[in-house]
Design an enzyme around this catalytic site. Structure first.
Site, PDB file in Angstrom:
ATOM      1  N   TYR A   1      42.788  35.817  29.312  1.00 55.23           N
ATOM      2  CA  TYR A   1      42.335  37.096  28.786  1.00 55.23           C
ATOM      3  C   TYR A   1      42.071  36.987  27.281  1.00 55.23           C
ATOM      4  CZ  TYR A   1      42.375  42.090  27.603  1.00 55.23           C
ATOM      5  OH  TYR A   1      42.036  43.338  27.126  1.00 55.23           O
TER       6      TYR A   1
ATOM      7  N   SER B   1      35.983  55.254  33.852  1.00 56.44           N
ATOM      8  CA  SER B   1      37.353  55.679  33.522  1.00 56.44           C
ATOM      9  C   SER B   1      37.668  55.284  32.086  1.00 56.44           C
ATOM     10  CB  SER B   1      38.375  55.022  34.473  1.00 56.44           C
ATOM     11  OG  SER B   1      38.389  53.611  34.296  1.00 56.44           O
ATOM     12  N   GLY B   2      38.821  55.705  31.616  1.00 55.34           N
ATOM     13  CA  GLY B   2      39.345  55.254  30.337  1.00 55.34           C
ATOM     14  C   GLY B   2      38.432  55.453  29.147  1.00 55.34           C
TER      15      GLY B   2
ATOM     16  N   ILE C   1      26.672  52.559  28.404  1.00 60.91           N
ATOM     17  CA  ILE C   1      28.093  52.234  28.301  1.00 60.91           C
ATOM     18  C   ILE C   1      28.519  51.490  29.555  1.00 60.91           C
ATOM     19  CG2 ILE C   1      30.430  53.138  28.037  1.00 60.91           C
ATOM     20  CD1 ILE C   1      29.236  55.639  26.791  1.00 60.91           C
ATOM     21  N   THR C   2      29.048  50.272  29.395  1.00 58.29           N
ATOM     22  CA  THR C   2      29.576  49.560  30.548  1.00 58.29           C
ATOM     23  C   THR C   2      31.025  49.981  30.783  1.00 58.29           C
ATOM     24  OG1 THR C   2      30.411  47.640  29.316  1.00 58.29           O
ATOM     25  CG2 THR C   2      28.090  47.595  29.995  1.00 58.29           C
ATOM     26  N   GLY C   3      31.436  49.944  32.045  1.00 58.48           N
ATOM     27  CA  GLY C   3      32.795  50.376  32.368  1.00 58.48           C
ATOM     28  C   GLY C   3      33.004  51.842  32.074  1.00 58.48           C
TER      29      GLY C   3
END
Length: 337
Positions: free
Chosen positions: A219, A70-71, A65-67
């Site tokens: 974005y 958090s979240g 899992i990247t990132g």
């Protein structure tokens, strides 16, 4: 520039940059058409990640899992580990990854990954190879949304470089680890912020962002690129046991909110509980797409609220997806060996 009046008006429609940046915006203003031929789930926008994996035995499976510090990434790691899976959890620094992984126990392995730096991506993929762990899934969850001046990374606008090119390189380097799995899955977290992409979809003649730069356009282009990358990858995986799907997690209350002006944070704070998903709800769709037995042969789809939906034409533009793939290969040719 978004004024306070514009922010308030757009907030009522649930489609502001503020809402999108909290994890991907919703499509409350558009009719939802479910994709044909894909099993429907019983889940909806209120379902949590814990609920979508309830009853599954994920023992023996490994997900990266990247990132993950958090979240949505951290919540995904938590629920997958709770169902028996091993998780390789990446963070921009090893210290942050270690701090996030420690409470999840020995089946959560921290890795350093800075998607802005190809050398860091190569080092991370080399460490995965060294660990010798086959991968049942890659969850491309990490992303940035910068509300400020344009910044280039090796001549490429930062959002595009990190959100798209970073994951493009990582997935291509790790795909040999996923394909031997009985049913490997690549899950790309996109967003309905694709609607903010320029009319061309991807401005191949303006990847530096120097022409008419705005943060929301940049974005939006990067999130459209996420979905198109997943589509192009699915085409390349046809006839194999590996699948590729993208998703919109919805408007989620995540740490990305810290990047917004203080007045916007203060304005939304009293009502965001009514407008936004919790991280537990936001992580549901990516956990569902990564693990649901019913999706074993489903590929090239776009999911919202744990169901495959038909996105607008630009998200399923095969020609655009193929051009993006070719351009990405050219930009990263030195790192894709």
């Amino acid at each position: 520039m978004m004024t306070r009046r514009h922010f308030l008006g757009a907030s009522a429609a649930g489609t502001t940059l503020g809402l999108a940046g909290l994890g991907g915006c919703s499509r409350n203003d558009e009719p939802v058409i479910f994709a044909e031929g894909v099993p429907m789930s019983q889940f909806d926008k209120k379902t949590t990640a814990e609920q979508v994996v309830a009853g599954l035995d994920l023992g023996g499976r490994t997900y990266l899992i990247t990132g993950g510090t958090s979240g949505l990434g951290l919540e995904s790691a938590r629920v997958l580990v709770a169902r028996g899976a091993s998780v390789l959890l990446t963070g921009r620094t090893l210290e942050r990854a270690r701090a996030a992984a420690a409470p999840l126990g020995p089946r959560c392995t921290p890795l350093e990954l800075e998607l802005e730096q190809p050398e860091s991506i190569l080092a991370c993929s080399a460490e995965v190879d060294r660990l010798g762990m086959p991968l049942d899934g890659l969850i491309c969850n990490a992303g940035i949304m910068v509300l400020g001046d344009r910044r280039e990374v090796r001549g490429i606008e930062q959002h595009f470089a990190v959100n798209h090119l970073g994951h493009f390189l990582l997935v291509n380097r790790l795909l040999p680890r996923v394909q031997p799995a009985p049913q490997g899955r690549v899950v790309v977290v996109a967003s309905s912020a694709y609607k903010w992409a320029p009319p061309a979809g991807i401005e191949f003649d303006n990847l530096s962002g120097a022409r008419e730069f705005t943060p929301n356009k940049a974005y939006g282009q990067s999130k459209l690129a996420n979905a198109l990358f997943s589509l192009a990858l699915a085409r390349r995986l046809e006839g194999t046991t590996t699948t590729s799907n993208s998703l919109n997690p919805g408007a989620v209350d995540t740490s990305l909110w810290r990047h917004y002006p203080k007045w916007q944070q203060a304005l939304l704070a009293p009502i965001k509980g009514f407008l936004l998903k919790t991280p537990a709800q936001g992580a549901a769709t990516q956990c569902y797409v990564a693990t649901a037995p019913a999706l074993a042969t489903v590929s090239g789809q776009y999911f919202e609220n744990c169901n495959a939906v038909v996105p607008p034409p630009q998200v399923r533009d095969v020609a655009l997806a193929e051009r993006l793939w070719t351009t990405s290969e050219e930009l990263l040719r030195d790192y894709l060996a």
